[in-house]
Design an enzyme around this catalytic site. Structure first.
Site, mmCIF file in Angstrom:
data_model
loop_
_atom_site.group_PDB
_atom_site.id
_atom_site.type_symbol
_atom_site.label_atom_id
_atom_site.label_comp_id
_atom_site.label_asym_id
_atom_site.label_seq_id
_atom_site.Cartn_x
_atom_site.Cartn_y
_atom_site.Cartn_z
ATOM 1 N N ASP A 1 92.130 51.119 47.558
ATOM 2 C CA ASP A 1 91.386 49.867 47.720
ATOM 3 C C ASP A 1 92.332 48.665 47.628
ATOM 4 O O ASP A 1 92.112 47.744 46.832
ATOM 5 C CB ASP A 1 90.314 49.776 46.629
ATOM 6 C CG ASP A 1 89.172 48.836 47.015
ATOM 7 O OD1 ASP A 1 89.080 48.480 48.210
ATOM 8 O OD2 ASP A 1 88.381 48.455 46.136
ATOM 9 N N ALA B 1 81.989 44.768 38.784
ATOM 10 C CA ALA B 1 82.270 44.176 37.478
ATOM 11 C C ALA B 1 82.794 42.758 37.661
ATOM 12 O O ALA B 1 83.028 42.299 38.789
ATOM 13 C CB ALA B 1 83.291 45.026 36.722
ATOM 14 N N LYS C 1 87.447 43.328 31.713
ATOM 15 C CA LYS C 1 86.631 43.687 32.870
ATOM 16 C C LYS C 1 85.321 44.283 32.368
ATOM 17 O O LYS C 1 85.315 45.325 31.706
ATOM 18 C CB LYS C 1 87.387 44.698 33.745
ATOM 19 C CG LYS C 1 86.673 45.105 35.016
ATOM 20 C CD LYS C 1 87.578 46.015 35.845
ATOM 21 C CE LYS C 1 86.889 46.470 37.136
ATOM 22 N NZ LYS C 1 87.770 47.320 37.965
ATOM 23 N N VAL D 1 85.561 39.728 35.540
ATOM 24 C CA VAL D 1 86.679 39.655 34.608
ATOM 25 C C VAL D 1 86.659 38.339 33.845
ATOM 26 O O VAL D 1 86.507 37.264 34.434
ATOM 27 C CB VAL D 1 88.019 39.809 35.364
ATOM 28 C CG1 VAL D 1 89.197 39.709 34.400
ATOM 29 C CG2 VAL D 1 88.059 41.135 36.116
#
Length: 542
Positions: free
Chosen positions: A322, A169, A185, A171
């Protein structure tokens, strides 16, 4: 011989591509012809691109190193050049395919214990900051489909230029009609169409490479992608994860809850493919210059990062998996609090909550006990808990080495700073030699370990890279934090087993002994700092 092997690989990959092409034709009978058409045209092209890149890299290694004696200076020089060429080819493949391939590239950038440094460095320099960008028309298409209007209709202001783009994605900055600044997002449109197909082509490629090169076994990574990508593509899962994460800190780690933050979600402006959040100002966690300009100390940030994720892993059992630099922001604590030296205290802002893992009580306790043993160089406890986590009696030393990036003789060294990495060329050379020497065993270890532990390894790799960007090598203070939090988690687990007076007394006595050990380690740390300071003063006077 090398040429014949290459032609056999090409032939088998071509047959595989034909099979996938037939699968795409079957999809064409679905109710969505547009999506089917995209799949039919995209899958064969991507698979062909994958196959060509893999074959080219394999041929380059076989041809360039042909006849060069093992251990010779010339072979080392040529291998370095081939590594660089291979890394750039893999990087180009990831960028051209995008999506899941970017995720794979990011993962490779953390695998210092498994892949050559040339690949790690190339991927680390590019995968976090050069992700593909969707056009504004594509963004408008997603916003209209998800929220029922154009960006200018849904928001009071909407910047068409994204401030960041990731693998799944990008932003955009916007303002709501009531004046709030938000981060929107927006999922890349191609992800919806190609995610399943990309997973299938990556799986085919990895299985094929394992067929030709049995030592190359990344099938565990394919399994993880198959499970995690659907969750990461559902932004409502990400929104719920962020809420649960903050709830855990407030309930289970209240002593640092104010120092950790996740952006608030605007639920009425969020869907599975579009997520609207509170806009956050802050420095990226690896931007040391900006961190200092904000009046913060990189060492304080490193300690906060270590404590935050130690609490998640050992106490919460719900872990952000992550934590690379682009997903961690730092800002001064909003309350304005300062430390004893008058420096502003940091607050860690966690972004991208799409990939989390739950650790059951047994796994969490064994993992905490393993880290406690690593900090205290307890060889028997390291072996016992490594076996419990699936490493096996024969590979427990290797597992400890991968977790700490230290060879076994350093892991069990009783010195207080036995796990500290200096971050210099000697350290990196040692790590690469370790990876090269034990590549088959490392591959076997990764095959054995449960996937949740593999995700903990990935998280550990990300955190090591973050800490290395804040401080050269690693810090003894961060290891002491990990040791303390893991020890507390082990104590809590023991109390849960049987709530008897005798057990409570035993745990209480053990806790006193642990505090004494930590106090001794802290004294040793202060002495180390003092010795370094005196050496520095002496060098200046000399």
């Amino acid at each position: 011989m090398a040429t014949r092997s290459l032609w056999r690989a090409k032939a088998k990959l071509a047959l595989a591509a034909t099979a996938v092409g037939g699968g795409a034709a079957t999809i064409a009978n679905s109710d969505d012809p547009a999506t089917a058409l995209k799949l039919c045209t995209t899958v064969p092209i991507r698979l062909l691109r994958d196959s060509f890149t893999a074959a080219t890299i394999a041929f380059d290694y076989q041809y360039s190193l042909w006849g060069l004696p093992e251990g010779s200076i010339e072979r080392s020089r040529v291998k370095h050049e081939v590594h660089i060429r291979g890394a750039h080819r893999l990087q180009e493949l990831c960028f051209r395919n995008g999506g899941i391939y970017i995720k794979l590239g990011q993962h490779v950038s953390q695998l210092e214990y498994l892949v050559p440094q040339e690949y790690v460095q190339t991927m680390r320099e590019s995968m976090l900051n050069r992700c593909p960008v969707s056009s504004y028309d594509q963004v408008c298409e997603v916003v209209k489909k998800e929220l029922g209007g154009t960006p200018d209709e849904i928001f009071n202001e909407f910047d068409p230029v994204p401030i960041a783009s990731a693998s799944l994605a990008q932003v955009h900055v916007a303002h709501t009609h009531d004046g709030q600044k938000v981060a929107v997002k927006v999922q890349h449109t191609h992800m919806t169409d190609t995610a399943a197909a990309d997973s299938a082509t990556v799986e085919l490629l990895v299985n094929t490479l394992h067929w030709f090169f049995p030592a190359f076994d990344y099938r565990w990574l394919v399994d993880e992608i198959r499970e995690s990508i659907p969750k990461e593509l559902d932004f409502m899962v990400e929104a719920r994860n962020s809420v649960k994460c903050m709830d855990n800190f407030r309930k289970l780690s209240p002593h640092i809850a104010d120092y950790v933050y996740a952006p608030k979600v605007h639920w009425n402006l969020s869907t599975s493919k579009l997520l609207t959040m509170e806009f956050m100002d802050g420095a990226q966690v690896n931007d040391v210059k900006t961190i200092r300009r904000l009046g913060l100390q990189p060492s304080d940030v490193a300690k906060l990062v270590s404590q935050t994720f130690a609490e998640m892993m050992f106490k919460h059992g719900f872990v952000h998996c992550d934590p690379h630099a682009a997903n961690l922001l730092v800002r001064p604590l909003p309350s304005g609090s300062r430390n004893i030296l008058g420096k502003r205290k940091p607050q860690l802002v966690l972004l991208d909550h799409g990939l989390y893992k739950d650790l059951d009580l047994s796994t969490r306790t064994n993992y905490a006990a393993l880290w406690k043993a690593l900090i205290f160089a307890d060889a028997n406890a390291i072996k016992e808990n490594s076996v419990k986590l699936g490493a096996g009696e024969d590979l427990h030393a290797l597992f400890a080495g991968i977790l700490t990036m230290r060879p076994w003789n350093r892991v069990i060294d009783p010195a207080v700073d036995h796990l500290v990495l200096q971050g210099n060329d000697d350290d990196r050379s040692e790590l690469q030699m370790y990876a090269s020497q034990y590549f088959p065993q490392i591959t076997e270890l990764l095959r054995r370990l449960p996937r949740v532990i593999l995700l903990m390894l990935k998280t550990n790799d990300c955190l090591r890279a973050v800490n290395n960007s804040l401080l050269p090598g690693s810090s003894l203070e961060t290891f002491l934090i990990i040791g303390r939090v893991s020890s507390e988690a082990v104590m809590e687990a023991k109390l849960l087993q049987k709530k008897s007076l005798l057990r409570w007394i035993n745990v209480w006595l053990e806790e006193i002994l642990l505090e004494a050990r930590f106090f001794g380690m802290q004294i040793a740390l202060w002495l180390l700092h003092l010795r370094k300071a005196l050496s520095f003063v002496k060098s200046i006077n000399t």
